[in-house]
Design an enzyme around this catalytic site. Sequence first.
Site, mmCIF file in Angstrom:
data_model
loop_
_atom_site.group_PDB
_atom_site.id
_atom_site.type_symbol
_atom_site.label_atom_id
_atom_site.label_comp_id
_atom_site.label_asym_id
_atom_site.label_seq_id
_atom_site.Cartn_x
_atom_site.Cartn_y
_atom_site.Cartn_z
ATOM 1 N N ASP A 130 42.651 40.496 38.056
ATOM 2 C CA ASP A 130 43.303 41.371 39.033
ATOM 3 C C ASP A 130 43.677 42.743 38.446
ATOM 4 O O ASP A 130 44.171 43.604 39.176
ATOM 5 C CB ASP A 130 44.604 40.727 39.543
ATOM 6 C CG ASP A 130 44.344 39.485 40.377
ATOM 7 O OD1 ASP A 130 43.226 39.321 40.893
ATOM 8 O OD2 ASP A 130 45.277 38.664 40.505
ATOM 9 N N LYS A 168 49.808 43.444 45.041
ATOM 10 C CA LYS A 168 48.686 43.257 45.975
ATOM 11 C C LYS A 168 48.864 41.990 46.799
ATOM 12 O O LYS A 168 49.555 41.039 46.397
ATOM 13 C CB LYS A 168 47.340 43.222 45.240
ATOM 14 C CG LYS A 168 47.135 42.060 44.257
ATOM 15 C CD LYS A 168 46.635 40.772 44.866
ATOM 16 C CE LYS A 168 46.618 39.631 43.848
ATOM 17 N NZ LYS A 168 46.621 38.297 44.408
HETATM 18 O O1 C5P Z 1 42.106 36.440 35.255
HETATM 19 P P1 C5P Z 1 43.476 35.844 35.160
HETATM 20 O O2 C5P Z 1 43.950 35.753 33.742
HETATM 21 O O3 C5P Z 1 44.454 36.451 36.077
HETATM 22 O O4 C5P Z 1 43.278 34.358 35.658
HETATM 23 C C1 C5P Z 1 44.253 33.381 35.407
HETATM 24 C C2 C5P Z 1 43.621 32.013 35.616
HETATM 25 O O5 C5P Z 1 43.289 31.831 37.000
HETATM 26 C C3 C5P Z 1 42.319 31.789 34.884
HETATM 27 O O6 C5P Z 1 42.536 31.336 33.576
HETATM 28 C C4 C5P Z 1 41.640 30.730 35.738
HETATM 29 O O7 C5P Z 1 42.181 29.449 35.453
HETATM 30 C C5 C5P Z 1 42.078 31.117 37.133
HETATM 31 N N1 C5P Z 1 41.074 31.969 37.774
HETATM 32 C C6 C5P Z 1 39.890 31.386 38.219
HETATM 33 N N2 C5P Z 1 38.931 32.180 38.792
HETATM 34 C C7 C5P Z 1 39.138 33.504 38.964
HETATM 35 C C8 C5P Z 1 40.333 34.113 38.541
HETATM 36 C C9 C5P Z 1 41.299 33.306 37.945
HETATM 37 O O8 C5P Z 1 39.693 30.166 38.096
HETATM 38 N N3 C5P Z 1 38.180 34.241 39.515
#
Ligand code: C5P
Length: 321
Positions: free
Chosen positions: A157, A25
């Site tokens: 995601d 994406k």
């Molecule tokens: O959700 P995911 O594991 O992909 O996110 C990785 C990191 O990115 C999270 O631990 C956070 O630090 C950051 N993040 C965030 N806000 C979001 C998505 C991700 O701060 N909405």
Amino acid sequence: MTADRRDRRPLSGLEAAVTVRVPAKINLSLSVGELDELESYHDLDTVFHAVDVYDEVTVRRASSWSVSTPGYDEIPAGPDNLALAAAQRLHQHLSNLGGDHDCGPVTIEIAKQIPVAGGMAGGSADAAATLVACNQLWDAGLDKQELSEVAAQIGSDVPFALLGGTAVGAGRGDELSPVLTRMALHWVLALAEVGLSTPVVFAELDRLRALGRPVRSAGVDRMVTALRSGDVNEVADALDNDLQAAAISLHPELRRTVRAGTAGGALGAIVSGSGPTVALLCADAAHAGHVAAHMAGTGTCRAVRIATGPVPGARVLNGAG
Ligand code: C5P
């Protein structure tokens, strides 16, 4: 027999395997709000767009859980791997539901095309593909909504990688509303030498804002309007990403990549998600060919890829007994 009916064929035995193809994406617009009360996630307002750069994930029944990504030693093969986490989370979910699902351990093999740590949600894509593959391998029969709920527990995601197309994402990015557009968008992707860690980029944005840098995009409405207009120049003007300043702050060479893209005739240039991949929007396939050739000669990126979107989310390619 249609592919769908063939896909529903029950599978059994140690050799049973299911392969799922899943797209990368780009965030066409990414507006980062405040941290939540646990200070772990930011509120997002984003437009996701799936492009035809794919990973393929194959799951097979096995005597113990494992994951491998041939050719990529840097990708974890343990519980930190999102694909393995996804398989085990789905297994737990099905166990909680009860019933007689034959959901024993699997071995997961990932054939990678999506850039690693590139801001194109490759790890999340692999998790989404694993959910779809295990749902079929185990004949679990979860519908899209249920799979999406499990997906949201794995990463922000992951639900979009199931859905694909173009969609607005709210909340952590996991609350999705499809954007109906007939527009095909043509891209050149400029891949960087090194990866960037998503949490590090979010933390850098917090740091910049604490220093008073006004990093705040206009929100997704402009992009949604542009997509509905069907005018690629409007889409180019609406490209917007709050994480771009943070990615450039961590990796200043990206500024040169973005500039090289626009100097090479791209209609618009944006860091994809948390970077460092730079996505260059082009008028059509021929234009993308020209921009790609230009970028390859600039020395501002490791490699270039041509891509088109939107494309569907994770789909079963085969189910072989
Ligand atoms: O959700 P995911 O594991 O992909 O996110 C990785 C990191 O990115 C999270 O631990 C956070 O630090 C950051 N993040 C965030 N806000 C979001 C998505 C991700 O701060 N909405």
